[in-house]
Write an enzyme that holds these catalytic residues in place. Structure first.
Site, PDB file in Angstrom:
ATOM      1  N   HIS A 106       0.841  -1.201   0.000  1.00  0.00           N
ATOM      2  CA  HIS A 106       0.000   0.000   0.000  1.00  0.00           C
ATOM      3  C   HIS A 106       0.873   1.247   0.000  1.00  0.00           C
ATOM      4  CE1 HIS A 106       0.780  -0.981   4.233  1.00  0.00           C
ATOM      5  NE2 HIS A 106       0.680   0.313   4.483  1.00  0.00           N
ATOM      6  N   HIS A 108       0.723   5.291   1.087  1.00  0.00           N
ATOM      7  CA  HIS A 108       0.017   6.352   1.806  1.00  0.00           C
ATOM      8  C   HIS A 108       0.079   7.635   0.987  1.00  0.00           C
ATOM      9  CE1 HIS A 108      -0.094   4.460   5.918  1.00  0.00           C
ATOM     10  NE2 HIS A 108       0.930   3.784   5.429  1.00  0.00           N
TER      11      HIS A 108
HETATM   12  P1  AMP Z   1       1.411   0.844   7.548  1.00  0.00           P
HETATM   13  O1  AMP Z   1       1.699   1.109   8.996  1.00  0.00           O
HETATM   14  O2  AMP Z   1       2.261   1.628   6.602  1.00  0.00           O
HETATM   15  O3  AMP Z   1       1.400  -0.638   7.263  1.00  0.00           O
HETATM   16  O4  AMP Z   1      -0.062   1.388   7.295  1.00  0.00           O
HETATM   17  C1  AMP Z   1      -1.207   0.656   7.513  1.00  0.00           C
HETATM   18  C2  AMP Z   1      -2.337   1.621   7.535  1.00  0.00           C
HETATM   19  O5  AMP Z   1      -3.546   0.884   7.388  1.00  0.00           O
HETATM   20  C3  AMP Z   1      -2.481   2.420   8.839  1.00  0.00           C
HETATM   21  O6  AMP Z   1      -2.337   3.802   8.550  1.00  0.00           O
HETATM   22  C4  AMP Z   1      -3.890   2.080   9.333  1.00  0.00           C
HETATM   23  O7  AMP Z   1      -4.549   3.174   9.883  1.00  0.00           O
HETATM   24  C5  AMP Z   1      -4.553   1.590   8.065  1.00  0.00           C
HETATM   25  N1  AMP Z   1      -5.674   0.675   8.262  1.00  0.00           N
HETATM   26  C6  AMP Z   1      -5.686  -0.460   9.000  1.00  0.00           C
HETATM   27  N2  AMP Z   1      -6.897  -1.049   8.926  1.00  0.00           N
HETATM   28  C7  AMP Z   1      -7.663  -0.277   8.112  1.00  0.00           C
HETATM   29  C8  AMP Z   1      -9.007  -0.352   7.640  1.00  0.00           C
HETATM   30  N3  AMP Z   1      -9.831  -1.347   8.001  1.00  0.00           N
HETATM   31  N4  AMP Z   1      -9.448   0.617   6.804  1.00  0.00           N
HETATM   32  C9  AMP Z   1      -8.633   1.627   6.450  1.00  0.00           C
HETATM   33  N5  AMP Z   1      -7.368   1.750   6.851  1.00  0.00           N
HETATM   34  C10 AMP Z   1      -6.872   0.824   7.681  1.00  0.00           C
END
Ligand code: AMP
Length: 144
Positions: A106, A108
């Site tokens: 993913h 950001h």
């Molecule tokens: P990372 O720490 O770079 O792996 O980012 C993961 C991101 O996923 C975090 O910013 C979380 O807030 C986001 N996240 C986790 N679960 C969900 C969800 N169900 N819907 C939207 N975002 C999510």
């Protein structure tokens, strides 16, 4: 064994892709899905993901990675125009050591409005004791 792999791949983003968990969808095509991050570090914080499971940016095939980055760019452009963001951070955490918490590729897209907000990226220089010419040469040699 196959079942084991399937279970392992069913992370939270796979579940969003499969419609098992809801999201605030921004964009979808055959390969890419974008939605609002549930933890909005700033207003409009978006995630752009590959629909197919890959662990992170570094392990995603070029073609898919480029499609994801294309959508990230477009969302960043809209956030400047529509939300009045003054800037945008586009980043992808790869592996736990870099802060990756969801092991599904993913990107950001984090709009920035002012200096003091929910997100801060600090880069402190630690280059004093490094041999930069040797480092550059080693990395260059290993680029395919
Ligand atoms: P990372 O720490 O770079 O792996 O980012 C993961 C991101 O996923 C975090 O910013 C979380 O807030 C986001 N996240 C986790 N679960 C969900 C969800 N169900 N819907 C939207 N975002 C999510």
């Amino acid at each position: 064994m196959k079942e084991e792999i399937k279970m392992k791949e069913m992370d939270v983003f796979c579940k969003i892709v499969n419609g098992e968990i809801p999201c605030y969808k921004l964009y979808e095509d055959y390969d890419v899905l974008a939605f609002l991050d549930i933890g909005q570090v700033t207003k409009g914080h978006a995630l752009v993901i590959s629909k197919k499971h890959y662990d992170n940016f570094l392990t995603t095939p070029h073609e898919i990675m480029h499609k994801v980055m294309d959508v990230a760019q477009r969302i960043g452009q809209v956030e400047i125009k529509l939300l009045g963001a003054k800037g945008v951070n586009i980043l992808s955490n790869c592996y736990e050591a870099a802060g990756q918490s969801v092991m599904h590729f993913h990107v950001h897209v984090i709009p920035r409005y002012q200096e003091e907000e929910g997100f801060r990226l600090e880069m402190k220089s630690h280059s004093d004791n490094l041999n930069l010419p040797a480092l550059a040469e080693a990395i260059t040699k290993n680029l395919k």
